[in-house]
Design a protein around this motif. Structure first.
Motif, PDB file in Angstrom:
ATOM      1  N   ILE A  35      42.654  51.713  33.967  1.00  0.00           N
ATOM      2  CA  ILE A  35      42.900  52.695  35.035  1.00  0.00           C
ATOM      3  C   ILE A  35      42.062  52.256  36.231  1.00  0.00           C
ATOM      4  O   ILE A  35      40.933  52.715  36.399  1.00  0.00           O
ATOM      5  CB  ILE A  35      42.464  54.121  34.624  1.00  0.00           C
ATOM      6  CG1 ILE A  35      42.976  54.490  33.234  1.00  0.00           C
ATOM      7  CG2 ILE A  35      42.919  55.129  35.669  1.00  0.00           C
ATOM      8  CD1 ILE A  35      42.442  55.835  32.725  1.00  0.00           C
ATOM      9  N   SER A  47      51.751  56.737  38.494  1.00  0.00           N
ATOM     10  CA  SER A  47      52.795  57.100  39.465  1.00  0.00           C
ATOM     11  C   SER A  47      52.681  56.318  40.775  1.00  0.00           C
ATOM     12  O   SER A  47      53.694  55.916  41.349  1.00  0.00           O
ATOM     13  CB  SER A  47      52.740  58.600  39.766  1.00  0.00           C
ATOM     14  OG  SER A  47      53.084  59.350  38.619  1.00  0.00           O
ATOM     15  N   ILE A  66      45.751  59.112  25.166  1.00  0.00           N
ATOM     16  CA  ILE A  66      45.332  58.281  26.307  1.00  0.00           C
ATOM     17  C   ILE A  66      44.049  58.772  26.972  1.00  0.00           C
ATOM     18  O   ILE A  66      43.660  58.243  28.004  1.00  0.00           O
ATOM     19  CB  ILE A  66      46.463  58.192  27.368  1.00  0.00           C
ATOM     20  CG1 ILE A  66      46.778  59.559  27.971  1.00  0.00           C
ATOM     21  CG2 ILE A  66      47.736  57.559  26.769  1.00  0.00           C
ATOM     22  CD1 ILE A  66      47.751  59.488  29.161  1.00  0.00           C
ATOM     23  N   VAL A 100      53.497  60.957  30.664  1.00  0.00           N
ATOM     24  CA  VAL A 100      52.181  61.602  30.511  1.00  0.00           C
ATOM     25  C   VAL A 100      52.353  63.099  30.763  1.00  0.00           C
ATOM     26  O   VAL A 100      52.581  63.531  31.889  1.00  0.00           O
ATOM     27  CB  VAL A 100      51.155  60.983  31.471  1.00  0.00           C
ATOM     28  CG1 VAL A 100      49.836  61.748  31.390  1.00  0.00           C
ATOM     29  CG2 VAL A 100      50.952  59.508  31.142  1.00  0.00           C
ATOM     30  N   MET A 134      44.296  48.350  28.053  1.00  0.00           N
ATOM     31  CA  MET A 134      44.675  49.450  28.950  1.00  0.00           C
ATOM     32  C   MET A 134      43.651  49.495  30.073  1.00  0.00           C
ATOM     33  O   MET A 134      42.477  49.222  29.846  1.00  0.00           O
ATOM     34  CB  MET A 134      44.678  50.772  28.172  1.00  0.00           C
ATOM     35  CG  MET A 134      45.100  51.990  28.991  1.00  0.00           C
ATOM     36  SD  MET A 134      43.788  52.763  29.919  1.00  0.00           S
ATOM     37  CE  MET A 134      43.917  54.452  29.324  1.00  0.00           C
ATOM     38  N   ARG A 139      52.235  54.382  32.482  1.00  0.00           N
ATOM     39  CA  ARG A 139      51.919  55.757  32.061  1.00  0.00           C
ATOM     40  C   ARG A 139      52.127  56.682  33.261  1.00  0.00           C
ATOM     41  O   ARG A 139      51.333  56.676  34.204  1.00  0.00           O
ATOM     42  CB  ARG A 139      50.469  55.837  31.571  1.00  0.00           C
ATOM     43  CG  ARG A 139      50.102  54.799  30.487  1.00  0.00           C
ATOM     44  CD  ARG A 139      48.632  54.951  30.098  1.00  0.00           C
ATOM     45  NE  ARG A 139      47.791  55.028  31.275  1.00  0.00           N
ATOM     46  CZ  ARG A 139      47.236  53.973  31.876  1.00  0.00           C
ATOM     47  NH1 ARG A 139      47.392  52.756  31.411  1.00  0.00           N
ATOM     48  NH2 ARG A 139      46.507  54.157  32.957  1.00  0.00           N
ATOM     49  N   ILE A 140      53.208  57.476  33.225  1.00  0.00           N
ATOM     50  CA  ILE A 140      53.630  58.206  34.416  1.00  0.00           C
ATOM     51  C   ILE A 140      53.617  59.711  34.171  1.00  0.00           C
ATOM     52  O   ILE A 140      54.315  60.205  33.269  1.00  0.00           O
ATOM     53  CB  ILE A 140      55.051  57.775  34.842  1.00  0.00           C
ATOM     54  CG1 ILE A 140      55.155  56.241  34.947  1.00  0.00           C
ATOM     55  CG2 ILE A 140      55.440  58.451  36.157  1.00  0.00           C
ATOM     56  CD1 ILE A 140      54.251  55.601  35.968  1.00  0.00           C
ATOM     57  N   GLY A 141      52.835  60.426  34.975  1.00  0.00           N
ATOM     58  CA  GLY A 141      52.785  61.883  34.891  1.00  0.00           C
ATOM     59  C   GLY A 141      53.434  62.531  36.102  1.00  0.00           C
ATOM     60  O   GLY A 141      54.557  63.049  36.039  1.00  0.00           O
ATOM     61  N   THR A 142      52.722  62.503  37.226  1.00  0.00           N
ATOM     62  CA  THR A 142      53.135  63.222  38.430  1.00  0.00           C
ATOM     63  C   THR A 142      54.565  62.918  38.865  1.00  0.00           C
ATOM     64  O   THR A 142      55.311  63.835  39.223  1.00  0.00           O
ATOM     65  CB  THR A 142      52.163  62.869  39.576  1.00  0.00           C
ATOM     66  OG1 THR A 142      50.824  63.076  39.102  1.00  0.00           O
ATOM     67  CG2 THR A 142      52.400  63.735  40.789  1.00  0.00           C
ATOM     68  N   ARG A 158      49.903  68.233  38.760  1.00  0.00           N
ATOM     69  CA  ARG A 158      49.283  69.065  37.723  1.00  0.00           C
ATOM     70  C   ARG A 158      48.455  70.151  38.373  1.00  0.00           C
ATOM     71  O   ARG A 158      47.709  69.906  39.295  1.00  0.00           O
ATOM     72  CB  ARG A 158      48.399  68.191  36.810  1.00  0.00           C
ATOM     73  CG  ARG A 158      49.194  67.269  35.919  1.00  0.00           C
ATOM     74  CD  ARG A 158      48.308  66.363  35.126  1.00  0.00           C
ATOM     75  NE  ARG A 158      47.640  65.367  35.920  1.00  0.00           N
ATOM     76  CZ  ARG A 158      48.181  64.180  36.257  1.00  0.00           C
ATOM     77  NH1 ARG A 158      49.388  63.857  35.844  1.00  0.00           N
ATOM     78  NH2 ARG A 158      47.504  63.333  36.970  1.00  0.00           N
TER      79      ARG A 158
HETATM   80  C1  PLP Z   1      46.964  61.518  33.890  1.00  0.00           C
HETATM   81  C2  PLP Z   1      47.038  60.096  33.463  1.00  0.00           C
HETATM   82  C3  PLP Z   1      48.108  59.269  33.823  1.00  0.00           C
HETATM   83  C4  PLP Z   1      49.250  59.706  34.720  1.00  0.00           C
HETATM   84  O1  PLP Z   1      48.856  59.683  36.046  1.00  0.00           O
HETATM   85  P1  PLP Z   1      49.903  60.068  37.229  1.00  0.00           P
HETATM   86  O2  PLP Z   1      49.189  59.618  38.446  1.00  0.00           O
HETATM   87  O3  PLP Z   1      50.089  61.550  37.177  1.00  0.00           O
HETATM   88  O4  PLP Z   1      51.150  59.317  36.995  1.00  0.00           O
HETATM   89  C5  PLP Z   1      48.125  57.975  33.317  1.00  0.00           C
HETATM   90  N1  PLP Z   1      47.145  57.515  32.517  1.00  0.00           N
HETATM   91  C6  PLP Z   1      46.102  58.276  32.162  1.00  0.00           C
HETATM   92  C7  PLP Z   1      45.065  57.695  31.271  1.00  0.00           C
HETATM   93  C8  PLP Z   1      46.005  59.578  32.626  1.00  0.00           C
HETATM   94  O5  PLP Z   1      44.938  60.313  32.266  1.00  0.00           O
END
Ligand code: PLP
Length: 228
Positions: free
Chosen positions: A163, A199, A79, A34, A161, A214-217, A223
């Motif tokens: 969250i 994450s 996403i 991500v 999907m 789905r991995i960002g941080t 961010r």
């Molecule tokens: C930002 C985001 C992520 C990533 O989240 P992290 O906690 O940074 O890993 C995953 N899915 C969606 C839909 C997001 O908006």
């Protein structure tokens, strides 16, 4: 300071360990990077370290990154929340959309998916945390929505999907992801995808059947929205 390649190695070993703990086969879980708010250089580094799938939340940002990265064979996943006036560009420029939560958006994506491209891969975002989140269809609305989307010609419905509300409590994470898995099983459709786990909770998501995390941080660092 750790590099993106180091972070990818760490996240990949977390994923492999979680697959093993859940007695799932190696590489049954795929890593979606991500990259929202991160510069194209970060995506190039992730590509060099082996990643091919990138998830973006904001259309304009994603389109400008795509324009700068045409030399790389990347797979793009949308996403974020989807407004009607953004569906055409999403249908034209992405391979997957994980955040479809109403029929009108799905119908537009199907109508606007260019004939020369394969069907657009779709996950329905489902809201398993009730009041806590505004995005996602309700579990009650899911069966009718899934059947309607499954019938659209230019889309390929792949799965769900979610969250869930963020929490560090493993039991609460497990309960939310297990609910998503049960909802998918209850649909009795040929679905192969569960996009869940970020994450902080990827281990729980993988234990409950995630196929994309789905991995960002954990890949790119925190961010900084104030920096734009
Ligand atoms: C930002 C985001 C992520 C990533 O989240 P992290 O906690 O940074 O890993 C995953 N899915 C969606 C839909 C997001 O908006």
């Amino acid at each position: 300071m750790s590099t993106i390649a180091d972070n990818i190695a760490q996240v990949s070993s977390r994923i492999r360990a979680a697959e093993q703990a859940a007695q799932r086969s190696a590489h049954s879980v795929q890593l979606l990077a991500v990259s929202k708010t991160k510069p194209v250089q970060a995506l190039r580094e992730a590509y060099a370290a082996g990643l091919r799938d990138f998830g973006e939340n904001y259309l304009q940002e994603a389109l400008s990154k795509q324009a700068e990265l045409t030399d790389l064979p990347l797979t793009w996943h949308f996403i974020g929340p989807i407004q009607s006036n953004k569906t055409r560009a999403i249908a034209e420029h992405f391979d997957w959309v994980h955040s479809v939560d109403r029929l009108k958006i799905a119908q537009r994506l199907s109508e606007q998916r260019p004939a020369g491209l394969p069907p657009l891969n779709i996950c329905i975002q489902v809201n398993v945390s009730g009041e806590a989140s505004k995005s996602g269809c309700t579990p009650a609305d899911l069966p009718a929505l899934a059947n309607a989307i499954g019938a659209l010609p230019r889309l390929k419905l792949r799965g769900l999907m979610a969250i869930p509300e963020p929490t560090e409590e493993r039991a609460v994470q497990d309960a939310a992801f297990a609910a998503v898995q049960r909802l998918q099983a209850s649909l009795e459709l040929p679905l192969d995808t569960l996009s869940m786990g970020m994450s902080h909770d990827l281990e729980s998501a993988i234990a409950q059947g995630a196929t994309w995390v789905r991995i960002g941080t954990a890949l790119f660092g925190a961010r900084d929205y104030s920096a734009g």
